[in-house]
Design a protein around this motif. Structure first.
Motif, PDB file in Angstrom:
ATOM      1  N   PHE A  96      48.036  81.841   7.211  1.00 18.40           N
ATOM      2  CA  PHE A  96      47.385  83.035   7.731  1.00 18.40           C
ATOM      3  C   PHE A  96      46.882  83.970   6.630  1.00 18.40           C
ATOM      4  O   PHE A  96      47.416  84.019   5.528  1.00 18.40           O
ATOM      5  CB  PHE A  96      48.305  83.791   8.696  1.00 18.40           C
ATOM      6  CG  PHE A  96      49.598  84.285   8.116  1.00 18.40           C
ATOM      7  CD1 PHE A  96      49.678  85.505   7.475  1.00 18.40           C
ATOM      8  CD2 PHE A  96      50.755  83.532   8.239  1.00 18.40           C
ATOM      9  CE1 PHE A  96      50.879  85.974   6.967  1.00 18.40           C
ATOM     10  CE2 PHE A  96      51.969  83.983   7.741  1.00 18.40           C
ATOM     11  CZ  PHE A  96      52.021  85.211   7.085  1.00 18.40           C
ATOM     12  N   TYR A  97      45.819  84.682   6.965  1.00 15.88           N
ATOM     13  CA  TYR A  97      45.271  85.744   6.128  1.00 15.88           C
ATOM     14  C   TYR A  97      44.760  86.839   7.065  1.00 15.88           C
ATOM     15  O   TYR A  97      44.426  86.572   8.223  1.00 15.88           O
ATOM     16  CB  TYR A  97      44.143  85.238   5.222  1.00 15.88           C
ATOM     17  CG  TYR A  97      43.004  84.578   5.962  1.00 15.88           C
ATOM     18  CD1 TYR A  97      41.969  85.323   6.515  1.00 15.88           C
ATOM     19  CD2 TYR A  97      42.964  83.191   6.103  1.00 15.88           C
ATOM     20  CE1 TYR A  97      40.927  84.716   7.190  1.00 15.88           C
ATOM     21  CE2 TYR A  97      41.919  82.580   6.775  1.00 15.88           C
ATOM     22  CZ  TYR A  97      40.909  83.337   7.311  1.00 15.88           C
ATOM     23  OH  TYR A  97      39.878  82.725   7.987  1.00 15.88           O
ATOM     24  N   ASN A  98      44.737  88.083   6.586  1.00 17.16           N
ATOM     25  CA  ASN A  98      44.383  89.203   7.457  1.00 17.16           C
ATOM     26  C   ASN A  98      43.671  90.306   6.699  1.00 17.16           C
ATOM     27  O   ASN A  98      44.012  90.617   5.549  1.00 17.16           O
ATOM     28  CB  ASN A  98      45.645  89.807   8.094  1.00 17.16           C
ATOM     29  CG  ASN A  98      46.243  88.941   9.168  1.00 17.16           C
ATOM     30  OD1 ASN A  98      45.707  88.813  10.262  1.00 17.16           O
ATOM     31  ND2 ASN A  98      47.380  88.310   8.853  1.00 17.16           N
ATOM     32  N   PHE A  99      42.687  90.904   7.353  1.00 23.68           N
ATOM     33  CA  PHE A  99      42.133  92.192   6.969  1.00 23.68           C
ATOM     34  C   PHE A  99      42.913  93.240   7.750  1.00 23.68           C
ATOM     35  O   PHE A  99      43.317  93.001   8.893  1.00 23.68           O
ATOM     36  CB  PHE A  99      40.642  92.243   7.323  1.00 23.68           C
ATOM     37  CG  PHE A  99      40.092  93.635   7.385  1.00 23.68           C
ATOM     38  CD1 PHE A  99      39.728  94.309   6.234  1.00 23.68           C
ATOM     39  CD2 PHE A  99      39.937  94.273   8.610  1.00 23.68           C
ATOM     40  CE1 PHE A  99      39.230  95.596   6.301  1.00 23.68           C
ATOM     41  CE2 PHE A  99      39.430  95.555   8.688  1.00 23.68           C
ATOM     42  CZ  PHE A  99      39.079  96.219   7.524  1.00 23.68           C
ATOM     43  N   ASN A 100      43.165  94.397   7.158  1.00 24.16           N
ATOM     44  CA  ASN A 100      43.856  95.435   7.916  1.00 24.16           C
ATOM     45  C   ASN A 100      43.162  96.788   7.747  1.00 24.16           C
ATOM     46  O   ASN A 100      42.586  97.077   6.692  1.00 24.16           O
ATOM     47  CB  ASN A 100      45.331  95.541   7.523  1.00 24.16           C
ATOM     48  CG  ASN A 100      45.533  95.947   6.082  1.00 24.16           C
ATOM     49  OD1 ASN A 100      45.289  97.087   5.711  1.00 24.16           O
ATOM     50  ND2 ASN A 100      45.996  95.018   5.247  1.00 24.16           N
TER      51      ASN A 100
END
Length: 341
Positions: free
Chosen positions: A116-120
């Motif tokens: 997983f990878y995420n922008f926040n």
């Protein structure tokens, strides 16, 4: 992932441009810019932050989880009765060695990898006028829906190929089809296979009846037709062993998925990293990332381990139980911050 990175760069540019306007500085908005390195349960990441008045700041960042490998082992089972599987496997492994030319292991190793990878985009609120160390946070994470995957090791591909070949032989024997070439079976082997059942990776048991389309026509021991190929019905009954068979590519795989959009709430504490230096800070964030209920753990044959299967053995069962029991992902991160201006 490209879209997320571009969006992150765009927000950083807006924050930087806003921070440099005199009007914003006079009102106390975007009067300075912080850049941070983050690490923790959301992985490694970078973020930028700038104040929104006296009691809040806007924070935007991007994080990813390094692809750390961990190994899980499954046993190979023959037929529906686990107690008789070992003796059946021992008898069949010698013949499979003759047919395939490879040794067949009675266990399969699979490698699990977080993906997983995420922008926040988060807003920190500092509620105490005389104590700006504590903050409460709300916002969201947005990234890929696939948060993990698992696949068999290279060393076990020959065993999975042998399992696939055996099941092809079993289907032909049960359907009464003639078997030629590499699959020519002596009568005694053919008779044995009829009573052995299919071979697969032993995972657990079905929690409920599974409906689907029968791939082959099958008969009972008296020769009565049970169902035809292409017929729709109960293909697996509740309590029956779930044995994962290799796909058409000869591999066994599984994917863990959750919602792409994940709301977040939490709190944190921060302060100077070095006494007397206001430009270097360290802070801690603790909170929950809500990923929309129980994630799905779907194998290459379409079985959801989180909802369709129970009594999963060993370390794999521990991982599945953990994922099923946690409806929100716990976030615990440390941030090292440098004030750019």
């Amino acid at each position: 992932m490209k879209k997320i990175v571009l969006l992150f760069i765009a927000i950083c540019s807006v924050l930087t441009a806003s921070a440099q306007t005199s009007e914003s500085q006079e009102k106390g908005f975007f009067k300075h810019l912080d850049a941070s390195l983050t690490m923790g349960t959301t992985g490694l990441g970078l973020d930028v932050a700038s104040p929104m008045g006296e009691y809040a700041q806007l924070r935007a960042g991007f994080s990813f989880m390094p692809h750390i490998h961990y190994t899980m082992s499954f046993g190979v089972q023959v037929g529906d009765d686990p107690a008789k599987s070992e003796s059946k496997f021992q008898k069949l492994s010698g013949y499979l060695k003759q047919v395939t030319g490879y040794d067949v292991d009675n266990s399969i190793d699979m490698i699990g990898v977080p993906t997983f990878y995420n922008f926040n985009l988060l807003v920190d609120v500092f509620p105490f006028k005389n104590n700006k160390h504590w903050h409460f946070t709300a916002g969201f994470y947005w990234g890929n829906s696939q948060i993990g995957k698992a696949y068999n090791t290279t060393e076990d591909m020959t065993s999975l190929m042998a399992v696939g070949i055996y099941n092809t032989m079993y289907d032909k024997v049960k359907a009464g089809d003639p078997v030629y070439g590499a699959f020519y079976l002596p009568t005694q082997v053919e008779d044995a296979i009829k009573g052995y059942g299919r071979m697969g990776i032993s995972v657990g048991t079905y929690t409920h009846d599974i409906y689907g389309i029968f791939p082959t026509t099958e008969y009972d021991e008296e020769g009565n037709k049970l169902h035809e190929a292409g017929e729709y019905g109960v293909i697996h009954h509740a309590g029956e062993s779930y044995m994962m068979e290799p796909g058409q590519d000869g591999m066994a795989k599984a994917w863990v998925t959750a919602n792409s959009f994940k709301p977040y709430v939490g709190f944190g504490y921060g302060g100077r990293l070095i006494k007397g230096n206001d430009k270097l800070k360290v802070s801690f964030d603790c909170g929950l990332m809500f990923w929309g209920g129980t994630p799905s753990i779907v194998t290459h044959d379409g079985t959801d381990l989180a909802n369709d299967v129970e009594n999963i053995k060993g370390k794999v069962g521990d991982y599945v139980d953990l994922i099923k029991g946690v409806k929100a992902f716990p976030v615990l991160n440390v941030r090292f911050t440098h004030t750019i201006f």
